[in-house]
Scaffold this active site. Structure first.
Site, PDB file in Angstrom:
ATOM      1  N   LYS A 104      14.169  55.075 -57.904  1.00 52.95           N
ATOM      2  CA  LYS A 104      13.062  55.934 -57.453  1.00 52.95           C
ATOM      3  C   LYS A 104      13.234  56.329 -55.983  1.00 52.95           C
ATOM      4  CE  LYS A 104       9.894  52.792 -58.371  1.00 52.95           C
ATOM      5  NZ  LYS A 104      10.752  51.692 -58.868  1.00 52.95           N
ATOM      6  N   ARG A 143      21.532  45.303 -53.621  1.00 44.69           N
ATOM      7  CA  ARG A 143      20.992  46.265 -52.645  1.00 44.69           C
ATOM      8  C   ARG A 143      21.019  45.678 -51.239  1.00 44.69           C
ATOM      9  NH1 ARG A 143      15.315  48.851 -53.793  1.00 44.69           N
ATOM     10  NH2 ARG A 143      14.739  46.689 -54.147  1.00 44.69           N
ATOM     11  N   ARG A 146       8.956  40.898 -60.705  1.00 45.53           N
ATOM     12  CA  ARG A 146       8.691  42.340 -60.591  1.00 45.53           C
ATOM     13  C   ARG A 146       8.916  43.048 -61.930  1.00 45.53           C
ATOM     14  NH1 ARG A 146      12.737  43.242 -56.074  1.00 45.53           N
ATOM     15  NH2 ARG A 146      12.293  45.463 -56.199  1.00 45.53           N
ATOM     16  N   ARG A 192       0.830  52.608 -59.994  1.00 48.48           N
ATOM     17  CA  ARG A 192       1.462  51.522 -60.736  1.00 48.48           C
ATOM     18  C   ARG A 192       0.487  50.846 -61.695  1.00 48.48           C
ATOM     19  NH1 ARG A 192       5.728  50.272 -56.669  1.00 48.48           N
ATOM     20  NH2 ARG A 192       7.016  48.645 -57.529  1.00 48.48           N
ATOM     21  N   ARG A 240      16.528  42.708 -49.115  1.00 42.97           N
ATOM     22  CA  ARG A 240      15.068  42.650 -49.113  1.00 42.97           C
ATOM     23  C   ARG A 240      14.597  41.283 -49.590  1.00 42.97           C
ATOM     24  NH1 ARG A 240      12.620  48.021 -51.929  1.00 42.97           N
ATOM     25  NH2 ARG A 240      11.428  46.473 -53.083  1.00 42.97           N
TER      26      ARG A 240
HETATM   27  P1  AP5 Z   1      16.328  52.153 -55.276  1.00 41.06           P
HETATM   28  O1  AP5 Z   1      16.430  53.635 -55.153  1.00 41.06           O
HETATM   29  O2  AP5 Z   1      15.949  51.374 -54.089  1.00 41.06           O
HETATM   30  O3  AP5 Z   1      15.406  51.798 -56.543  1.00 41.06           O
HETATM   31  P2  AP5 Z   1      13.834  51.766 -56.650  1.00 41.06           P
HETATM   32  O4  AP5 Z   1      13.486  52.197 -58.024  1.00 41.06           O
HETATM   33  O5  AP5 Z   1      13.202  52.511 -55.509  1.00 41.06           O
HETATM   34  O6  AP5 Z   1      13.639  50.204 -56.529  1.00 41.06           O
HETATM   35  P3  AP5 Z   1      12.605  49.337 -55.697  1.00 41.06           P
HETATM   36  O7  AP5 Z   1      13.076  47.911 -55.832  1.00 41.06           O
HETATM   37  O8  AP5 Z   1      12.433  49.842 -54.311  1.00 41.06           O
HETATM   38  O9  AP5 Z   1      11.341  49.560 -56.541  1.00 41.06           O
HETATM   39  P4  AP5 Z   1      10.148  48.670 -56.591  1.00 41.06           P
HETATM   40  O10 AP5 Z   1       9.266  49.520 -57.409  1.00 41.06           O
HETATM   41  O11 AP5 Z   1      10.344  47.283 -57.066  1.00 41.06           O
HETATM   42  O12 AP5 Z   1       9.812  48.448 -55.037  1.00 41.06           O
HETATM   43  P5  AP5 Z   1       8.778  49.139 -54.075  1.00 41.06           P
HETATM   44  O13 AP5 Z   1       9.410  49.219 -52.754  1.00 41.06           O
HETATM   45  O14 AP5 Z   1       8.172  50.356 -54.679  1.00 41.06           O
HETATM   46  O15 AP5 Z   1      17.738  51.616 -55.836  1.00 41.06           O
HETATM   47  C1  AP5 Z   1      17.987  50.233 -55.986  1.00 41.06           C
HETATM   48  C2  AP5 Z   1      19.466  49.949 -55.679  1.00 41.06           C
HETATM   49  O16 AP5 Z   1      20.287  50.609 -56.649  1.00 41.06           O
HETATM   50  C3  AP5 Z   1      19.938  50.469 -54.304  1.00 41.06           C
HETATM   51  O17 AP5 Z   1      20.878  49.562 -53.795  1.00 41.06           O
HETATM   52  C4  AP5 Z   1      20.604  51.824 -54.620  1.00 41.06           C
HETATM   53  O18 AP5 Z   1      21.629  52.125 -53.691  1.00 41.06           O
HETATM   54  C5  AP5 Z   1      21.145  51.585 -56.027  1.00 41.06           C
HETATM   55  N1  AP5 Z   1      21.080  52.774 -56.869  1.00 41.06           N
HETATM   56  C6  AP5 Z   1      20.049  53.658 -56.948  1.00 41.06           C
HETATM   57  N2  AP5 Z   1      20.312  54.595 -57.882  1.00 41.06           N
HETATM   58  C7  AP5 Z   1      21.524  54.283 -58.399  1.00 41.06           C
HETATM   59  C8  AP5 Z   1      22.345  54.871 -59.415  1.00 41.06           C
HETATM   60  N3  AP5 Z   1      21.958  55.983 -60.079  1.00 41.06           N
HETATM   61  N4  AP5 Z   1      23.528  54.281 -59.700  1.00 41.06           N
HETATM   62  C9  AP5 Z   1      23.925  53.154 -59.028  1.00 41.06           C
HETATM   63  N5  AP5 Z   1      23.209  52.558 -58.057  1.00 41.06           N
HETATM   64  C10 AP5 Z   1      22.012  53.111 -57.753  1.00 41.06           C
HETATM   65  O19 AP5 Z   1       7.605  48.040 -54.066  1.00 41.06           O
HETATM   66  C11 AP5 Z   1       7.823  46.771 -53.499  1.00 41.06           C
HETATM   67  C12 AP5 Z   1       6.550  45.950 -53.605  1.00 41.06           C
HETATM   68  O20 AP5 Z   1       5.486  46.622 -52.908  1.00 41.06           O
HETATM   69  C13 AP5 Z   1       5.999  45.723 -55.016  1.00 41.06           C
HETATM   70  O21 AP5 Z   1       6.626  44.648 -55.668  1.00 41.06           O
HETATM   71  C14 AP5 Z   1       4.521  45.445 -54.696  1.00 41.06           C
HETATM   72  O22 AP5 Z   1       4.355  44.152 -54.174  1.00 41.06           O
HETATM   73  C15 AP5 Z   1       4.242  46.430 -53.576  1.00 41.06           C
HETATM   74  N6  AP5 Z   1       3.802  47.739 -54.075  1.00 41.06           N
HETATM   75  C16 AP5 Z   1       4.448  48.930 -53.932  1.00 41.06           C
HETATM   76  N7  AP5 Z   1       3.767  49.918 -54.509  1.00 41.06           N
HETATM   77  C17 AP5 Z   1       2.646  49.348 -55.036  1.00 41.06           C
HETATM   78  C18 AP5 Z   1       1.546  49.866 -55.780  1.00 41.06           C
HETATM   79  N8  AP5 Z   1       1.460  51.171 -56.111  1.00 41.06           N
HETATM   80  N9  AP5 Z   1       0.579  48.997 -56.161  1.00 41.06           N
HETATM   81  C19 AP5 Z   1       0.635  47.688 -55.830  1.00 41.06           C
HETATM   82  N10 AP5 Z   1       1.662  47.129 -55.149  1.00 41.06           N
HETATM   83  C20 AP5 Z   1       2.664  47.961 -54.757  1.00 41.06           C
END
Ligand code: AP5
Length: 209
Positions: free
Chosen positions: A13, A122, A166, A88, A155
């Site tokens: 994402k 990552r 997660r 979410r 992270r």
């Molecule tokens: P990346 O692009 O970082 O993937 P992502 O889907 O953004 O993964 P996240 O781990 O950031 O998502 P998340 O939803 O768990 O975390 P968030 O920060 O939103 O890619 C991941 C890796 O793969 C990278 O190394 C990248 O280089 C690689 N990659 C990407 N695409 C690729 C491809 N096509 N091929 C190969 N490699 C690839 O949330 C974190 C925390 O915040 C949550 O756990 C929660 O505690 C809180 N939070 C956030 N939003 C909310 C909400 N709306 N409500 C409540 N709590 C929330």
């Protein structure tokens, strides 16, 4: 365009939403990034949510909705935005629908084994926040950001225990939103498993760009 990037942790994402937002001059609104900045800056919100974030639990809806509401009220988001990681939960989606008419929800589909491999490899720049992967998107120099020479770190929620939590949280609390948006005719499924450039090209095609 008012877009949401949807999908499990590690679906890509942030990677795809960040590129699209930069290319289309739209704000990239990532709740994860907003929360990590609050933690880094030791704000009252950051102090309140540190343990939840590290363990992989969701931040309560009331706090999350308020953070997003304030961000989307800023001038740069008036013409559109690219949301990443929000909504979410159903209450978050209901809250968003009261303030914004979404153009589309892009649902990135990736299998669990690939998600775990992506998250465990990552690395994130502590200075500019750019994401790398030790195998799929390695920096030129180990643990050094190509863009700003900042240090790359893992992270805190990319540990095995937190990744599993997660993924569980995603399945129980977030996945039901797929049907929620499908019923509204707003979901576009995209295969998120190919390399990033191919996923990006598929997203542009769906958007008719
Ligand atoms: P990346 O692009 O970082 O993937 P992502 O889907 O953004 O993964 P996240 O781990 O950031 O998502 P998340 O939803 O768990 O975390 P968030 O920060 O939103 O890619 C991941 C890796 O793969 C990278 O190394 C990248 O280089 C690689 N990659 C990407 N695409 C690729 C491809 N096509 N091929 C190969 N490699 C690839 O949330 C974190 C925390 O915040 C949550 O756990 C929660 O505690 C809180 N939070 C956030 N939003 C909310 C909400 N709306 N409500 C409540 N709590 C929330």
């Amino acid at each position: 365009m008012k877009l949401v990037f949807f999908g499990p942790p590690g679906a890509g994402k942030g990677t795809i939403a960040g590129k699209l937002a930069a290319d289309r001059a739209l704000p990239h609104v990532s709740t994860g990034e907003l929360f990590r900045t609050a933690i880094k800056d030791h704000t009252p919100l950051g102090i309140q949510i540190t343990d939840m974030m590290d363990s992989g639990a969701l931040v309560p809806d009331s706090l999350t909705v308020e953070v997003v509401r304030k961000r989307l009220e800023q001038d740069d988001a008036r013409g559109g935005f690219v949301l990443d990681g929000f909504p979410r939960t159903i209450p978050q989606a209901d809250a968003l629908s009261r303030t914004s008419d979404l153009s589309l929800v892009l649902n990135l589909i990736v299998g669990d084994e690939t998600l775990i491999a992506r998250l465990s490899g990552r690395r994130v720049c502590v200075s500019c926040g750019f994401n790398y992967h030790i195998k799929f998107l390695p920096p030129k120099k180990t643990d050094v950001c190509d863009r700003c020479q900042g240090t790359l770190m893992q992270r805190k929620d990319d540990t095995e225990v937190s990744i599993r939590r997660r993924l569980d949280v995603y399945q129980t609390q977030t996945e039901p939103l797929i049907e929620y948006y499908r019923d509204k005719g707003l979901i576009a499924d995209v295969d998120g498993s190919p390399p990033p450039d191919d996923v990006y090209a598929a997203v542009l095609e769906v958007l008719g760009i």
